[in-house]
Motif scaffolding. Sequence first.
Motif, short mmCIF file in Angstrom:
data_model
loop_
_atom_site.label_atom_id
_atom_site.label_comp_id
_atom_site.label_asym_id
_atom_site.label_seq_id
_atom_site.Cartn_x
_atom_site.Cartn_y
_atom_site.Cartn_z
N ALA A 96 0.83 -1.21 0.00
CA ALA A 96 0.00 0.00 0.00
C ALA A 96 0.87 1.26 0.00
O ALA A 96 0.59 2.23 -0.72
CB ALA A 96 -0.94 -0.01 1.20
N LEU A 97 1.94 1.26 0.81
CA LEU A 97 2.83 2.42 0.88
C LEU A 97 3.57 2.63 -0.44
O LEU A 97 3.94 3.77 -0.76
CB LEU A 97 3.84 2.24 2.02
N ASN A 98 3.77 1.54 -1.17
CA ASN A 98 4.51 1.62 -2.43
C ASN A 98 3.59 1.87 -3.63
O ASN A 98 4.01 1.73 -4.77
CB ASN A 98 5.30 0.32 -2.64
N THR A 99 2.33 2.21 -3.37
CA THR A 99 1.36 2.41 -4.44
C THR A 99 1.13 3.89 -4.70
O THR A 99 0.94 4.68 -3.77
CB THR A 99 0.02 1.74 -4.08
N GLU A 100 1.16 4.27 -5.98
CA GLU A 100 0.85 5.65 -6.36
C GLU A 100 -0.60 5.97 -6.01
O GLU A 100 -1.48 5.13 -6.14
CB GLU A 100 1.06 5.85 -7.86
N ASN A 101 -0.84 7.19 -5.58
CA ASN A 101 -2.20 7.60 -5.21
C ASN A 101 -3.11 7.73 -6.42
O ASN A 101 -4.31 7.48 -6.35
CB ASN A 101 -2.17 8.92 -4.45
N LYS A 102 -2.54 8.14 -7.55
CA LYS A 102 -3.34 8.35 -8.76
C LYS A 102 -2.91 7.38 -9.86
O LYS A 102 -1.73 7.10 -10.04
CB LYS A 102 -3.19 9.79 -9.25
N LYS A 103 -3.91 6.89 -10.59
CA LYS A 103 -3.63 6.02 -11.73
C LYS A 103 -3.05 6.88 -12.87
O LYS A 103 -3.61 7.92 -13.21
CB LYS A 103 -4.91 5.35 -12.20
N PRO A 104 -1.95 6.46 -13.47
CA PRO A 104 -1.41 7.22 -14.60
C PRO A 104 -2.37 7.20 -15.78
O PRO A 104 -3.02 6.20 -16.04
CB PRO A 104 -0.10 6.48 -14.92
N GLN A 105 -2.47 8.32 -16.47
CA GLN A 105 -3.40 8.44 -17.58
C GLN A 105 -2.76 7.95 -18.88
O GLN A 105 -1.55 8.11 -19.10
CB GLN A 105 -3.86 9.89 -17.73
N LEU A 106 -3.59 7.37 -19.73
CA LEU A 106 -3.13 6.94 -21.04
C LEU A 106 -2.84 8.17 -21.89
O LEU A 106 -3.69 9.06 -22.02
CB LEU A 106 -4.22 6.08 -21.70
N SER A 107 -1.65 8.23 -22.46
CA SER A 107 -1.29 9.38 -23.28
C SER A 107 -2.12 9.41 -24.56
O SER A 107 -2.57 8.37 -25.05
CB SER A 107 0.20 9.34 -23.63
N GLU A 108 -2.31 10.59 -25.11
CA GLU A 108 -3.09 10.71 -26.35
C GLU A 108 -2.40 9.99 -27.50
O GLU A 108 -3.05 9.44 -28.39
CB GLU A 108 -3.30 12.19 -26.69
N GLU A 109 -1.05 9.98 -27.49
CA GLU A 109 -0.32 9.27 -28.54
C GLU A 109 -0.63 7.78 -28.51
O GLU A 109 -0.92 7.16 -29.55
CB GLU A 109 1.18 9.48 -28.36
N HIS A 110 -0.59 7.18 -27.31
CA HIS A 110 -0.88 5.75 -27.19
C HIS A 110 -2.36 5.46 -27.46
O HIS A 110 -2.70 4.44 -28.07
CB HIS A 110 -0.49 5.25 -25.80
N ARG A 111 -3.23 6.37 -27.02
CA ARG A 111 -4.67 6.18 -27.28
C ARG A 111 -4.92 6.16 -28.79
O ARG A 111 -5.70 5.34 -29.28
CB ARG A 111 -5.48 7.28 -26.61
N GLN A 112 -4.26 7.06 -29.52
CA GLN A 112 -4.46 7.10 -30.97
C GLN A 112 -3.93 5.83 -31.64
O GLN A 112 -4.55 5.31 -32.57
CB GLN A 112 -3.78 8.33 -31.56
#
Length: 294
Positions: free
Chosen positions: A252-268
């Motif tokens: 839990a301590l080693n977990t980021e608080n926010k989920k990283p967002q998918l970049s627009e480049e990768h989404r495309q």
Amino acid sequence: MTLPNFIIIGVQKAATTSIYDYLKQHPQIYMSPVKETSFLEKNWDVEAIAPDIKYKKVLTLESFEDQFRDVTTETAIGTTSPNCHFLYETAADRILKYTPNAKLILILRNPIDRAYSDHLMHIRDAIDDKTLDDRLNSPSSFIIRKGFYAEQLQHYRDRFPSEQIKVFLHDDLRKNTIEFMQELYRFLEVDPNFIPDTTKKAQVSQVPKSKKLNRVLRNSETIAAPILPILKRLFPFKLREGLRSLKSKLLALNTENKKPQLSEEHRQRLRDLYREDILKLQALIERDLSHWLS
């Protein structure tokens, strides 16, 4: 011999864990105690099974039957096996062999979001260290291939009566969970007015701050497996439980608080990759999926 009369055949990362929990709450529904029973996916007798202790799933007919020994008065008897859709060539034949009359439930999620969620799960669970670019550049990546739904669905439709297969969209679950579940209850011919407790959400996508620490913590049981019998003799149960609790806290301590967002480049890139299949799928299920491409 009691076997399931309905199966959630897919897909992974489309809230199948939450749906399994909501189904379990219904008094007329019996769900296999093991959430994902892999027996129907392929012929495990001729497959090399990895010796990973985390891979203990229901793989034999005997263990599959054992999942349903406690069925009493329930009329809908089910299990989830979300890889059945991806492994359609072998799974469809095994379903026809063992549970030919079972209703097949498919929950489909925007393949772009599904692939990214699956990618994050692999990072969270220390399955591998591949980047999203690695996966996109690999034609054999299961994470990417699982999102090509049209051919997989057509394979099932060619082998099962149309009334035996029901396709649901993850979008509808997010819009109105109760309505989604009540439509599912109707398909299973149980009381559709039952309202499940949907306050608890499962399988939240999270990523670690340190991948190295995460890998050590996630794989600690696998690393210790050869000496586990010795450890059980040396350390009392309470101490072992304390170590497990410490492991959970460290994760839990080693977990980021926010989920990283998918970049627009990768989404495309993912949008371009799945575009043709999405257009085929929307014709198959007669639902507008243009928002998946927007």
